[in-house]
Scaffold this motif. Structure first.
Motif, mmCIF file in Angstrom:
data_model
loop_
_atom_site.group_PDB
_atom_site.id
_atom_site.type_symbol
_atom_site.label_atom_id
_atom_site.label_comp_id
_atom_site.label_asym_id
_atom_site.label_seq_id
_atom_site.Cartn_x
_atom_site.Cartn_y
_atom_site.Cartn_z
ATOM 1 N N SER A 50 -0.321 94.276 86.068
ATOM 2 C CA SER A 50 -1.700 94.502 85.654
ATOM 3 C C SER A 50 -1.926 95.964 85.259
ATOM 4 O O SER A 50 -2.631 96.254 84.288
ATOM 5 N N LYS A 51 -1.295 96.869 86.009
ATOM 6 C CA LYS A 51 -1.420 98.297 85.676
ATOM 7 C C LYS A 51 -0.779 98.611 84.329
ATOM 8 O O LYS A 51 -1.278 99.448 83.571
ATOM 9 N N LYS A 52 0.322 97.912 84.025
ATOM 10 C CA LYS A 52 0.974 98.094 82.722
ATOM 11 C C LYS A 52 0.059 97.609 81.590
ATOM 12 O O LYS A 52 -0.022 98.234 80.532
ATOM 13 N N VAL A 53 -0.613 96.490 81.825
ATOM 14 C CA VAL A 53 -1.539 95.960 80.821
ATOM 15 C C VAL A 53 -2.710 96.938 80.607
ATOM 16 O O VAL A 53 -3.127 97.176 79.475
ATOM 17 N N GLU A 54 -3.212 97.509 81.692
ATOM 18 C CA GLU A 54 -4.291 98.499 81.602
ATOM 19 C C GLU A 54 -3.826 99.729 80.823
ATOM 20 O O GLU A 54 -4.560 100.275 79.988
ATOM 21 N N ARG A 55 -2.603 100.175 81.093
ATOM 22 C CA ARG A 55 -2.057 101.331 80.374
ATOM 23 C C ARG A 55 -1.878 101.018 78.891
ATOM 24 O O ARG A 55 -2.118 101.867 78.026
ATOM 25 N N LEU A 56 -1.469 99.785 78.604
ATOM 26 C CA LEU A 56 -1.314 99.360 77.212
ATOM 27 C C LEU A 56 -2.659 99.413 76.492
ATOM 28 O O LEU A 56 -2.750 99.915 75.369
ATOM 29 N N ARG A 57 -3.688 98.907 77.145
ATOM 30 C CA ARG A 57 -5.026 98.930 76.556
ATOM 31 C C ARG A 57 -5.489 100.361 76.309
ATOM 32 O O ARG A 57 -5.991 100.689 75.227
#
Length: 259
Positions: A211-218
């Motif tokens: 989830s943190k990776k997805v947030e960083r991607l965004r």
């Protein structure tokens, strides 16, 4: 005694049935695995068709030359490996014509990549990269089967990888003076499609680390989206190169979760 004999016969029948099921299922699963491997190889060639052109132009324009030169060599080796896999797979007969065509184009493209960087060679590289992309898409369409790839998010993430590489490619060829490829319209369309794909990724539930990776991607995408759209200005080539690589890494991490 009769009861024991019947019981033993029943047990034998049950074991035989299980073995028969296994013997029937294993070849099917093996075929699915081989098809999935071939499909992934074809899709990777499509992504690399964009990456190779991008890195060729970065190297030719002497922008991030060391890194782009290294990646160019790696990507050439990767396509060679993917083509060998496709030729040696048990489904090679299904894609014989497309595979033969791709091999010819790839040989021509490799020869051109080894030549001195000029406007003429650059034009050839751009054109042949698009033909390579089209050929890989044809093969992927032949191989695609919902049964062998049950997780639709893998398709979404693979397409996001292709899109971010295409944006970076369009950016650098515009800097190199190739304005006649309608790069503004193509970039705008690619950015919009990336937006849609990212929204699909975000709709999934993930463990905290992913989830943190997805947030960083965004965050990374939101902070750099306008850079890609300002393709005509072309004043941030090194930023685009670095940012594209960072987005690729995040997508790879999220992809691993869905495998």
């Amino acid at each position: 005694m009769l009861y024991l004999k019947l019981l033993n016969n029943r047990r034998f029948g049950s074991v035989f049935s299980v073995l028969l099921i296994i013997l029937c299922v294993l070849p099917v699963e093996k075929a699915k695995s081989a098809n999935l491997e071939a499909l992934t190889a074809a899709e990777d060639i499509g992504i690399l068709s964009q990456s190779i052109v991008k890195n060729y132009f970065y190297l030719g324009e002497n922008l991030n030359a060391s890194r782009s030169g290294q990646k160019l060599k790696e990507h050439i080796q990767s396509i060679d490996g993917h083509l060998n896999l496709l030729k040696g797979s048990n489904i090679a007969g299904k894609i014989e014509d497309d595979l033969m065509f791709i091999e010819v184009i790839w040989a021509d493209l490799k020869d051109t990549l080894a030549q001195e960087y000029t406007r003429d060679t650059g034009l050839l590289v751009v054109d042949m990269g698009e033909v390579l992309l089209e050929g890989s898409e044809n093969i992927a369409n032949v191989l695609y089967d919902n049964d062998i790839r049950e997780n639709g998010m893998i398709d979404v993430i693979e397409h996001q990888r292709y899109l971010i590489e295409r944006m970076a490619k369009l950016y650098i060829i515009s800097i190199a003076g190739f304005k006649d490829f309608n790069v503004v319209k193509q970039t705008s369309s690619t950015v919009e499609t990336f937006d849609q794909g990212l929204a699909k990724i975000e709709r999934n539930e993930y463990p905290e680390t992913v989830s943190k990776k997805v947030e960083r991607l965004r965050k990374r995408w939101d902070s750099s989206r306008t850079f890609y759209l300002n393709v005509q200005e072309g004043d941030l080539p090194r930023t685009i190169f670095f940012n594209t690589e960072m987005i690729e890494r995040l997508l790879a991490d999220i992809f691993d979760h869905h495998k």
